[in-house]
Design a protein around this motif. Structure first.
Motif, PDB file in Angstrom:
ATOM      1  N   GLY A 261      -2.985  -6.603   4.765  1.00 42.25           N
ATOM      2  CA  GLY A 261      -3.926  -5.600   4.269  1.00 42.25           C
ATOM      3  C   GLY A 261      -5.368  -6.016   4.510  1.00 42.25           C
ATOM      4  O   GLY A 261      -6.306  -5.373   4.031  1.00 42.25           O
ATOM      5  N   MET A 262      -5.576  -7.109   5.280  1.00 39.93           N
ATOM      6  CA  MET A 262      -6.950  -7.520   5.592  1.00 39.93           C
ATOM      7  C   MET A 262      -7.505  -6.556   6.641  1.00 39.93           C
ATOM      8  O   MET A 262      -6.842  -6.276   7.636  1.00 39.93           O
ATOM      9  CB  MET A 262      -6.995  -8.956   6.113  1.00 39.93           C
ATOM     10  CG  MET A 262      -6.470 -10.000   5.139  1.00 39.93           C
ATOM     11  SD  MET A 262      -7.196  -9.983   3.477  1.00 39.93           S
ATOM     12  CE  MET A 262      -8.880 -10.341   3.834  1.00 39.93           C
ATOM     13  N   ARG A 263      -8.733  -6.094   6.399  1.00 40.75           N
ATOM     14  CA  ARG A 263      -9.341  -5.047   7.216  1.00 40.75           C
ATOM     15  C   ARG A 263     -10.433  -5.623   8.108  1.00 40.75           C
ATOM     16  O   ARG A 263     -11.263  -6.403   7.649  1.00 40.75           O
ATOM     17  CB  ARG A 263      -9.954  -4.007   6.259  1.00 40.75           C
ATOM     18  CG  ARG A 263     -10.660  -2.822   6.885  1.00 40.75           C
ATOM     19  CD  ARG A 263     -11.334  -1.981   5.788  1.00 40.75           C
ATOM     20  NE  ARG A 263     -12.325  -2.788   5.078  1.00 40.75           N
ATOM     21  CZ  ARG A 263     -13.624  -2.783   5.374  1.00 40.75           C
ATOM     22  NH1 ARG A 263     -14.113  -1.993   6.290  1.00 40.75           N
ATOM     23  NH2 ARG A 263     -14.450  -3.574   4.717  1.00 40.75           N
ATOM     24  N   LEU A 264     -10.393  -5.226   9.367  1.00 45.50           N
ATOM     25  CA  LEU A 264     -11.522  -5.560  10.259  1.00 45.50           C
ATOM     26  C   LEU A 264     -12.474  -4.378  10.210  1.00 45.50           C
ATOM     27  O   LEU A 264     -12.127  -3.268  10.609  1.00 45.50           O
ATOM     28  CB  LEU A 264     -11.023  -5.772  11.686  1.00 45.50           C
ATOM     29  CG  LEU A 264     -12.104  -6.096  12.723  1.00 45.50           C
ATOM     30  CD1 LEU A 264     -12.682  -7.484  12.499  1.00 45.50           C
ATOM     31  CD2 LEU A 264     -11.556  -5.985  14.139  1.00 45.50           C
ATOM     32  N   GLY A 265     -13.670  -4.613   9.687  1.00 50.32           N
ATOM     33  CA  GLY A 265     -14.662  -3.534   9.566  1.00 50.32           C
ATOM     34  C   GLY A 265     -15.589  -3.512  10.755  1.00 50.32           C
ATOM     35  O   GLY A 265     -15.360  -4.168  11.768  1.00 50.32           O
TER      36      GLY A 265
ATOM     37  N   ASP B  29     -13.699 -11.372   2.488  1.00 47.24           N
ATOM     38  CA  ASP B  29     -12.885 -10.195   2.818  1.00 47.24           C
ATOM     39  C   ASP B  29     -11.819  -9.944   1.753  1.00 47.24           C
ATOM     40  O   ASP B  29     -11.179 -10.873   1.277  1.00 47.24           O
ATOM     41  CB  ASP B  29     -12.212 -10.388   4.182  1.00 47.24           C
ATOM     42  CG  ASP B  29     -13.205 -10.310   5.337  1.00 47.24           C
ATOM     43  OD1 ASP B  29     -14.105  -9.459   5.261  1.00 47.24           O
ATOM     44  OD2 ASP B  29     -13.075 -11.089   6.295  1.00 47.24           O
ATOM     45  N   LYS B  30     -11.656  -8.676   1.407  1.00 48.87           N
ATOM     46  CA  LYS B  30     -10.672  -8.310   0.381  1.00 48.87           C
ATOM     47  C   LYS B  30      -9.611  -7.398   1.005  1.00 48.87           C
ATOM     48  O   LYS B  30      -9.944  -6.498   1.768  1.00 48.87           O
ATOM     49  CB  LYS B  30     -11.352  -7.512  -0.738  1.00 48.87           C
ATOM     50  CG  LYS B  30     -12.546  -8.209  -1.345  1.00 48.87           C
ATOM     51  CD  LYS B  30     -12.282  -8.556  -2.778  1.00 48.87           C
ATOM     52  CE  LYS B  30     -13.447  -9.232  -3.458  1.00 48.87           C
ATOM     53  NZ  LYS B  30     -14.437  -9.900  -2.644  1.00 48.87           N
ATOM     54  N   PRO B  31      -8.330  -7.619   0.661  1.00 48.38           N
ATOM     55  CA  PRO B  31      -7.292  -6.760   1.243  1.00 48.38           C
ATOM     56  C   PRO B  31      -7.322  -5.353   0.658  1.00 48.38           C
ATOM     57  O   PRO B  31      -7.727  -5.153  -0.492  1.00 48.38           O
ATOM     58  CB  PRO B  31      -5.990  -7.477   0.849  1.00 48.38           C
ATOM     59  CG  PRO B  31      -6.322  -8.271  -0.361  1.00 48.38           C
ATOM     60  CD  PRO B  31      -7.775  -8.646  -0.240  1.00 48.38           C
ATOM     61  N   VAL B  32      -6.892  -4.385   1.461  1.00 46.12           N
ATOM     62  CA  VAL B  32      -6.736  -3.013   0.979  1.00 46.12           C
ATOM     63  C   VAL B  32      -5.287  -2.818   0.523  1.00 46.12           C
ATOM     64  O   VAL B  32      -4.413  -3.626   0.833  1.00 46.12           O
ATOM     65  CB  VAL B  32      -7.107  -1.977   2.068  1.00 46.12           C
ATOM     66  CG1 VAL B  32      -8.572  -2.108   2.449  1.00 46.12           C
ATOM     67  CG2 VAL B  32      -6.212  -2.122   3.304  1.00 46.12           C
ATOM     68  N   HIS B  33      -5.056  -1.753  -0.224  1.00 48.14           N
ATOM     69  CA  HIS B  33      -3.709  -1.496  -0.751  1.00 48.14           C
ATOM     70  C   HIS B  33      -2.831  -0.751   0.242  1.00 48.14           C
ATOM     71  O   HIS B  33      -1.614  -0.893   0.224  1.00 48.14           O
ATOM     72  CB  HIS B  33      -3.809  -0.697  -2.048  1.00 48.14           C
ATOM     73  CG  HIS B  33      -4.567  -1.408  -3.117  1.00 48.14           C
ATOM     74  ND1 HIS B  33      -5.824  -1.036  -3.526  1.00 48.14           N
ATOM     75  CD2 HIS B  33      -4.247  -2.503  -3.830  1.00 48.14           C
ATOM     76  CE1 HIS B  33      -6.244  -1.871  -4.467  1.00 48.14           C
ATOM     77  NE2 HIS B  33      -5.308  -2.767  -4.668  1.00 48.14           N
TER      78      HIS B  33
ATOM     79  N   ARG C  74       2.004   0.656   2.862  1.00 47.46           N
ATOM     80  CA  ARG C  74       1.443  -0.082   1.726  1.00 47.46           C
ATOM     81  C   ARG C  74       1.517  -1.578   1.975  1.00 47.46           C
ATOM     82  O   ARG C  74       2.409  -2.040   2.680  1.00 47.46           O
ATOM     83  CB  ARG C  74       2.210   0.267   0.454  1.00 47.46           C
ATOM     84  CG  ARG C  74       1.880   1.651  -0.015  1.00 47.46           C
ATOM     85  CD  ARG C  74       2.786   2.133  -1.119  1.00 47.46           C
ATOM     86  NE  ARG C  74       2.623   3.562  -1.273  1.00 47.46           N
ATOM     87  CZ  ARG C  74       1.596   4.128  -1.898  1.00 47.46           C
ATOM     88  NH1 ARG C  74       0.672   3.361  -2.463  1.00 47.46           N
ATOM     89  NH2 ARG C  74       1.498   5.436  -1.965  1.00 47.46           N
ATOM     90  N   PHE C  75       0.597  -2.334   1.397  1.00 48.15           N
ATOM     91  CA  PHE C  75       0.530  -3.773   1.608  1.00 48.15           C
ATOM     92  C   PHE C  75       0.967  -4.523   0.356  1.00 48.15           C
ATOM     93  O   PHE C  75       1.017  -3.932  -0.716  1.00 48.15           O
ATOM     94  CB  PHE C  75      -0.883  -4.160   2.046  1.00 48.15           C
ATOM     95  CG  PHE C  75      -1.222  -3.543   3.369  1.00 48.15           C
ATOM     96  CD1 PHE C  75      -0.550  -3.927   4.523  1.00 48.15           C
ATOM     97  CD2 PHE C  75      -2.159  -2.535   3.460  1.00 48.15           C
ATOM     98  CE1 PHE C  75      -0.822  -3.328   5.745  1.00 48.15           C
ATOM     99  CE2 PHE C  75      -2.439  -1.929   4.681  1.00 48.15           C
ATOM    100  CZ  PHE C  75      -1.774  -2.340   5.815  1.00 48.15           C
ATOM    101  N   PRO C  76       1.224  -5.837   0.504  1.00 45.06           N
ATOM    102  CA  PRO C  76       1.718  -6.617  -0.624  1.00 45.06           C
ATOM    103  C   PRO C  76       0.818  -6.527  -1.857  1.00 45.06           C
ATOM    104  O   PRO C  76       1.304  -6.612  -2.983  1.00 45.06           O
ATOM    105  CB  PRO C  76       1.720  -8.046  -0.087  1.00 45.06           C
ATOM    106  CG  PRO C  76       1.833  -7.896   1.389  1.00 45.06           C
ATOM    107  CD  PRO C  76       1.140  -6.622   1.739  1.00 45.06           C
ATOM    108  N   SER C  77      -0.483  -6.345  -1.644  1.00 47.14           N
ATOM    109  CA  SER C  77      -1.415  -6.290  -2.775  1.00 47.14           C
ATOM    110  C   SER C  77      -1.264  -5.002  -3.569  1.00 47.14           C
ATOM    111  O   SER C  77      -1.829  -4.866  -4.651  1.00 47.14           O
ATOM    112  CB  SER C  77      -2.848  -6.394  -2.252  1.00 47.14           C
ATOM    113  OG  SER C  77      -3.097  -5.337  -1.334  1.00 47.14           O
ATOM    114  N   ALA C  78      -0.510  -4.024  -3.024  1.00 44.65           N
ATOM    115  CA  ALA C  78      -0.447  -2.700  -3.673  1.00 44.65           C
ATOM    116  C   ALA C  78       0.418  -2.746  -4.935  1.00 44.65           C
ATOM    117  O   ALA C  78       1.296  -3.564  -5.064  1.00 44.65           O
ATOM    118  CB  ALA C  78       0.114  -1.670  -2.710  1.00 44.65           C
TER     119      ALA C  78
END
Ligand SMILES: Nc1nc2c(c(=O)[nH]1)N(C=O)[C@@H](CNc1ccc(C(=O)N[C@@H](CCC(=O)O)C(=O)O)cc1)CN2
Ligand SMILES: Nc1ncnc2c1ncn2[C@@H]1O[C@H](COP(=O)(O)OP(=O)(O)OP(=O)(O)O)[C@@H](O)[C@H]1O
Length: 206
Positions: free
Chosen positions: A143-147, A188-192, A202-206
């Motif tokens: 869920g890590m995002r490249l912005g 960096d913060k993971p997205v859900h 969905r990602f593990p953080s969700a």
């Protein structure tokens, strides 16, 4: 911390260039079709069905189109917040009041954006959002995002954390932009979840 950020930057920069060059080969028809599919998929999200306030953004160029989604949310009575870029790359926010309420703004050498022309609510307004829809160039299995590299959303996400706000974080991408791994830094913060034209993941953080 600054040092750590700098050393991993070249990886991110090169990856951004690669993802952007793929986007730049898309036609306007591709972009529009993606936007319609994306809106359909996103509107199936339970999180959006219950949201009263959604922080979103107006897509530009070859970004997956968001205008169909913005209008559908607004038609449902959702309060939609849109970002306005500040000189230090932080984000101010304003309410979406329909396509006529947007102003095209050119920020120096950066890309031209469509921003809300009404009252500015301040950078902390994002803390009222139940869901934040984020732009990006890729997302990985964590869920890590490249912005885009401005750090605008990194700042907005840090602000949410400071305020103790925990909205659902959803990035909008093309299918080919969901990848195994992108480089991540300490900030960096993971997205859900990610929404692409083919569906929601969905990602593990969700
Ligand atoms: N449609 C849309 N709106 C958005 C964003 C976005 O990615 N897409 N943002 C996303 O944060 C915020 C604006 N932040 C931005 C930050 C940097 C650049 C920019 O032009 N960056 C340079 C490269 C910078 C670098 O690599 O150092 C570029 O893209 O050429 C644009 C917007 C809010 N609004
Ligand atoms: N909370 C923060 N406050 C101020 N600067 C920050 C913060 N988080 C990250 N930055 C800075 O923003 C810059 C860009 O970071 P990064 O390359 O991760 O951007 P990005 O995640 O691709 O962009 P965006 O968040 O706009 O999508 C870096 O120089 C980083 O140090």
């Amino acid at each position: 911390m600054e040092h750590i950020g700098r050393t991993s930057q070249p990886d991110k920069r090169m990856l951004r260039r690669e993802f952007l060059s793929v986007r730049n080969r898309l036609t306007q028809d591709d972009v529009d079709a993606t936007g319609r599919a994306l809106a359909e998929r996103a509107l199936e999200l339970a999180e959006l069905a219950h949201a009263r306030t959604v922080a979103a953004y107006v897509s530009v160029g070859s970004e997956p189109g968001t205008s169909a989604l913005l209008d559908a949310l607004r038609a449902r009575g959702v309060r939609v917040l849109l970002p306005a870029l500040l000189p230090d790359n932080d984000l101010d926010w304003g309410e979406y009041a329909g396509p006529g309420s947007l102003a095209q703004v050119q920020h120096g050498g950066k890309m031209a954006l469509f921003e809300p022309s009404g009252t500015r609510l301040g950078p902390d307004a994002v803390t009222a959002a139940d869901v934040v829809l984020l732009p990006g160039l890729a997302v990985d299995a964590r869920g890590m995002r490249l912005g885009r590299g401005g750090g605008s959303y990194d700042r907005a996400l840090a602000r949410l954390e400071r305020a103790g706000a925990h909205p659902r974080l959803v990035v909008l991408l093309y299918d080919t932009e969901v990848v195994a791994h992108v480089p991540a830094e300490a900030h960096d913060k993971p997205v859900h979840a990610v929404v692409t034209p083919s569906g929601v993941r969905r990602f593990p953080s969700a």
